[in-house]
Enzyme design. Structure first.
Site, PDB file in Angstrom:
ATOM      1  N   THR A  11       7.787  78.617  31.209  1.00 38.03           N
ATOM      2  CA  THR A  11       8.738  79.261  30.297  1.00 38.03           C
ATOM      3  C   THR A  11      10.024  78.475  30.088  1.00 38.03           C
ATOM      4  OG1 THR A  11       9.596  80.575  32.152  1.00 38.03           O
ATOM      5  CG2 THR A  11       7.880  81.581  30.784  1.00 38.03           C
ATOM      6  N   ARG A  34       6.756  84.222  34.410  1.00 40.94           N
ATOM      7  CA  ARG A  34       7.122  85.634  34.563  1.00 40.94           C
ATOM      8  C   ARG A  34       7.642  86.258  33.278  1.00 40.94           C
ATOM      9  NH1 ARG A  34      11.237  85.472  39.398  1.00 40.94           N
ATOM     10  NH2 ARG A  34      11.754  83.504  38.346  1.00 40.94           N
ATOM     11  N   TYR A 153      15.208  75.128  51.396  1.00 38.35           N
ATOM     12  CA  TYR A 153      14.643  74.531  50.179  1.00 38.35           C
ATOM     13  C   TYR A 153      13.982  73.199  50.515  1.00 38.35           C
ATOM     14  CZ  TYR A 153      14.136  72.305  45.663  1.00 38.35           C
ATOM     15  OH  TYR A 153      13.620  71.653  44.569  1.00 38.35           O
TER      16      TYR A 153
END
Length: 254
Positions: A11, A34, A153
């Site tokens: 997206t 999503r 991360y």
């Protein structure tokens, strides 16, 4: 026969750039993410511009049930996937380990590691059945180094690096290629997501130098995917010219 690429996190950013790049090269696409509205808009644009077929599937890679149900629910012809681009991933927060957010940790681990595993588990079995395929995993310079406050991360991207190597071994006898692309600083929504929508703080990350663009990484991924059948690029690290390490960036006028 027209080839098919499945792109997660399509997206925005690198995923969206990959969609345009592979559509340009004549691939039909399965786009996941999503935000269904963005997926549908992108699908219409790609179909009109490149005259290719696009299937969209909206789910959260963190949900094993959603991943399995959504992917296995695709029609049989869409399971002839040639290239899987495991792009979905994110960073949340930039805190020292003793002040880290449990929720941020869960989000990064569930998205960057478990999400990649869920999708790969399904699609790799399609590829084994089909007798061909190429899995391209989006890593990071954070999977090659560790920097202050990047603890979890960095750990998730080190895991991606290890999983990439493990997949390469496990799928080798099935003739399936596996590659990791590890970008340095790329100006996408990455920093904005990391800083929970703080656009000013995100903007400062890229001040004083020219970062990579999403299209730079998409073109690198296309290069990897377009090599001859006997050639596998195990991994590539791609940095802006101004960046030497994760934290060593030459910034002008700073």
């Amino acid at each position: 026969m027209t080839k098919i690429a499945l792109i997660t996190g399509a997206t925005a950013g690198i995923g969206e750039a990959c969609a345009h790049t592979f559509a340009r090269e004549g691939y039909n696409l399965i786009l996941t993410g999503r935000r269904m509205d963005r997926l549908e808009t992108l699908a219409q644009q790609l179909n009109k511009q490149y005259n290719i077929e696009v299937a969209v599937s909206s789910f959260d890679v963190r949900s094993r049930e959603q991943v399995i149900q959504s992917l296995e629910g695709l029609p049989a012809q869409w399971k002839k996937v040639d290239v899987l681009i495991n792009n979905a991933g994110l960073s949340q927060g930039l805190d020292p380990i003793q002040k880290g957010s449990y929720d941020d940790w869960d989000t990064m681990i569930d998205t960057n590691i478990k999400g990649l595993l869920y999708v790969s588990r399904v699609v790799s079995n399609w590829m084994i059945t089909n007798g061909y395929g190429h899995i391209i995993n989006l890593g990071s310079i954070a999977g090659k180094e560790v920097y202050a406050n990047g603890n979890v991360y960095c750990a998730t991207k080190h895991a991606v690096d290890a999983l990439n190597k493990g997949m390469r071994i496990d799928l080798n006898s099935h003739g399936i290629k596996v590659t990791a692309v590890h970008p340095g600083a790329v100006e996408t929504e990455f920093s904005e997501v990391r800083f929970k929508g703080d656009k000013e703080r995100a903007k400062k990350v890229y001040e004083g130098f020219e970062p990579l663009a999403a299209q730079d990484i998409a073109e690198t991924i296309w290069f990897v995917a377009s090599r001859p059948a006997h050639v596998n690029i195990n991994e590539l690290t791609v940095m802006p010219t101004a960046q030497a390490t994760a934290t060593n960036i030459f910034r002008k006028n700073t």
